[in-house]
Design a protein around this motif. Structure first.
Motif, PDB file in Angstrom:
ATOM      1  N   TYR A  17      -6.313  -1.985   9.395  1.00 61.62           N
ATOM      2  CA  TYR A  17      -7.337  -2.305   8.402  1.00 61.62           C
ATOM      3  C   TYR A  17      -7.195  -3.742   7.922  1.00 61.62           C
ATOM      4  N   ASN A  18      -8.309  -4.448   7.807  1.00 58.51           N
ATOM      5  CA  ASN A  18      -8.325  -5.820   7.305  1.00 58.51           C
ATOM      6  C   ASN A  18      -8.594  -5.795   5.799  1.00 58.51           C
ATOM      7  N   LYS A  19      -7.517  -5.822   5.010  1.00 55.72           N
ATOM      8  CA  LYS A  19      -7.623  -5.780   3.544  1.00 55.72           C
ATOM      9  C   LYS A  19      -8.028  -7.150   3.020  1.00 55.72           C
ATOM     10  N   ILE A  20      -8.997  -7.175   2.096  1.00 57.63           N
ATOM     11  CA  ILE A  20      -9.425  -8.435   1.510  1.00 57.63           C
ATOM     12  C   ILE A  20      -8.663  -8.693   0.207  1.00 57.63           C
ATOM     13  N   PRO A  21      -8.506  -9.970  -0.178  1.00 58.91           N
ATOM     14  CA  PRO A  21      -7.868 -10.265  -1.463  1.00 58.91           C
ATOM     15  C   PRO A  21      -8.631  -9.585  -2.601  1.00 58.91           C
ATOM     16  N   GLY A  22      -7.889  -9.007  -3.527  1.00 59.92           N
ATOM     17  CA  GLY A  22      -8.479  -8.306  -4.666  1.00 59.92           C
ATOM     18  C   GLY A  22      -8.559  -6.809  -4.460  1.00 59.92           C
ATOM     19  N   GLU A  23      -8.452  -6.353  -3.228  1.00 56.55           N
ATOM     20  CA  GLU A  23      -8.482  -4.920  -2.939  1.00 56.55           C
ATOM     21  C   GLU A  23      -7.089  -4.341  -3.182  1.00 56.55           C
ATOM     22  N   ASP A  24      -7.017  -3.198  -3.826  1.00 55.37           N
ATOM     23  CA  ASP A  24      -5.739  -2.569  -4.153  1.00 55.37           C
ATOM     24  C   ASP A  24      -5.283  -1.704  -2.987  1.00 55.37           C
ATOM     25  N   ASP A  37       0.225  -7.117  -1.860  1.00 62.81           N
ATOM     26  CA  ASP A  37      -0.145  -7.332  -3.255  1.00 62.81           C
ATOM     27  C   ASP A  37      -1.655  -7.500  -3.374  1.00 62.81           C
ATOM     28  N   LYS A  38      -2.197  -7.151  -4.522  1.00 64.05           N
ATOM     29  CA  LYS A  38      -3.640  -7.150  -4.731  1.00 64.05           C
ATOM     30  C   LYS A  38      -4.290  -8.508  -4.427  1.00 64.05           C
ATOM     31  N   PRO A  39      -3.706  -9.653  -4.818  1.00 64.90           N
ATOM     32  CA  PRO A  39      -4.371 -10.927  -4.531  1.00 64.90           C
ATOM     33  C   PRO A  39      -4.298 -11.364  -3.060  1.00 64.90           C
ATOM     34  N   VAL A  40      -3.560 -10.627  -2.230  1.00 64.96           N
ATOM     35  CA  VAL A  40      -3.311 -11.030  -0.846  1.00 64.96           C
ATOM     36  C   VAL A  40      -4.197 -10.243   0.110  1.00 64.96           C
ATOM     37  N   GLY A  41      -4.755 -10.933   1.093  1.00 65.51           N
ATOM     38  CA  GLY A  41      -5.508 -10.276   2.153  1.00 65.51           C
ATOM     39  C   GLY A  41      -4.702 -10.265   3.433  1.00 65.51           C
ATOM     40  N   GLY A  42      -5.048  -9.374   4.340  1.00 65.98           N
ATOM     41  CA  GLY A  42      -4.365  -9.344   5.629  1.00 65.98           C
ATOM     42  C   GLY A  42      -4.498  -7.997   6.306  1.00 65.98           C
ATOM     43  N   LEU A  43      -3.932  -7.892   7.491  1.00 71.60           N
ATOM     44  CA  LEU A  43      -3.988  -6.654   8.251  1.00 71.60           C
ATOM     45  C   LEU A  43      -2.957  -5.667   7.735  1.00 71.60           C
ATOM     46  N   MET A  44      -3.372  -4.415   7.620  1.00 72.33           N
ATOM     47  CA  MET A  44      -2.480  -3.351   7.160  1.00 72.33           C
ATOM     48  C   MET A  44      -2.517  -2.208   8.156  1.00 72.33           C
ATOM     49  N   GLU A  54       8.651   7.401  10.609  1.00 78.49           N
ATOM     50  CA  GLU A  54      10.019   6.849  10.622  1.00 78.49           C
ATOM     51  C   GLU A  54      10.190   5.774  11.681  1.00 78.49           C
ATOM     52  N   VAL A  55       9.593   5.968  12.854  1.00 78.95           N
ATOM     53  CA  VAL A  55       9.699   4.968  13.927  1.00 78.95           C
ATOM     54  C   VAL A  55       9.037   3.663  13.501  1.00 78.95           C
ATOM     55  N   ILE A  56       7.860   3.759  12.933  1.00 75.61           N
ATOM     56  CA  ILE A  56       7.128   2.557  12.530  1.00 75.61           C
ATOM     57  C   ILE A  56       7.812   1.874  11.353  1.00 75.61           C
ATOM     58  N   LYS A  57       8.211   2.620  10.345  1.00 76.87           N
ATOM     59  CA  LYS A  57       8.874   2.007   9.184  1.00 76.87           C
ATOM     60  C   LYS A  57      10.173   1.314   9.560  1.00 76.87           C
ATOM     61  N   SER A  58      10.906   1.859  10.516  1.00 80.49           N
ATOM     62  CA  SER A  58      12.186   1.257  10.892  1.00 80.49           C
ATOM     63  C   SER A  58      12.004  -0.047  11.671  1.00 80.49           C
ATOM     64  N   SER A  59      10.842  -0.253  12.277  1.00 77.55           N
ATOM     65  CA  SER A  59      10.624  -1.473  13.050  1.00 77.55           C
ATOM     66  C   SER A  59       9.629  -2.417  12.388  1.00 77.55           C
ATOM     67  N   TYR A  60       9.213  -2.105  11.176  1.00 79.93           N
ATOM     68  CA  TYR A  60       8.184  -2.884  10.485  1.00 79.93           C
ATOM     69  C   TYR A  60       8.765  -4.153   9.889  1.00 79.93           C
ATOM     70  N   LYS A  61       8.042  -5.247  10.033  1.00 72.39           N
ATOM     71  CA  LYS A  61       8.431  -6.514   9.407  1.00 72.39           C
ATOM     72  C   LYS A  61       7.158  -7.163   8.865  1.00 72.39           C
ATOM     73  N   LYS A  62       7.164  -7.524   7.596  1.00 73.94           N
ATOM     74  CA  LYS A  62       6.010  -8.164   6.970  1.00 73.94           C
ATOM     75  C   LYS A  62       6.100  -9.666   7.200  1.00 73.94           C
ATOM     76  N   THR A  63       4.998 -10.264   7.646  1.00 75.48           N
ATOM     77  CA  THR A  63       4.941 -11.697   7.892  1.00 75.48           C
ATOM     78  C   THR A  63       3.747 -12.275   7.153  1.00 75.48           C
ATOM     79  N   TYR A  64       3.974 -13.349   6.416  1.00 77.41           N
ATOM     80  CA  TYR A  64       2.900 -14.061   5.735  1.00 77.41           C
ATOM     81  C   TYR A  64       2.686 -15.401   6.435  1.00 77.41           C
ATOM     82  N   ILE A  65       1.441 -15.806   6.559  1.00 81.10           N
ATOM     83  CA  ILE A  65       1.104 -17.127   7.061  1.00 81.10           C
ATOM     84  C   ILE A  65       0.392 -17.853   5.932  1.00 81.10           C
ATOM     85  N   ALA A  66       0.872 -19.041   5.607  1.00 79.30           N
ATOM     86  CA  ALA A  66       0.296 -19.806   4.494  1.00 79.30           C
ATOM     87  C   ALA A  66      -0.453 -21.018   5.018  1.00 79.30           C
TER      88      ALA A  66
END
Length: 90
Positions: A17-24, A37-44, A54-66
């Motif tokens: 899902y492509n979350k837009i900034p401001g969406e909770d 976070d609510k002010p941040v947009g990105g793929l979820m 469990e498989v996905i959570k154990s290999s998940y890494k959050k990456t931000y691009i500024a």
């Protein structure tokens, strides 16, 4: 609740899902893997069942691009910034 026009992929187990900034992200359907976070947009990644949770959570890494304005020294073009997030209970 999600806006179907921002669903990039869906199957019986998950949604990209492509979350837009401001969406909770806490109000989206499914189980979000790595809340944004609510002010941040990105793929979820939203899980619709616990089959791969469990498989996905154990290999998940959050990456931000500024996107930055200004100039950087040649050796500062790429790197890692680490910061600690604090939760304001107000």
């Amino acid at each position: 609740m999600i806006d179907e026009s921002r669903v990039l992929y869906r199957d019986k187990d998950l949604i990209v899902y492509n979350k837009i900034p401001g969406e909770d992200s806490q109000n989206l359907i499914g189980q979000p893997i790595g809340r944004l976070d609510k002010p941040v947009g990105g793929l979820m990644l939203l899980l619709l069942n616990t089959k791969y949770q469990e498989v996905i959570k154990s290999s998940y890494k959050k990456t931000y691009i500024a996107i930055c304005a200004g100039t950087f020294e040649e050796d500062q073009i790429e790197g890692t910034m680490e910061d600690y997030l604090l939760h304001d209970k107000r």
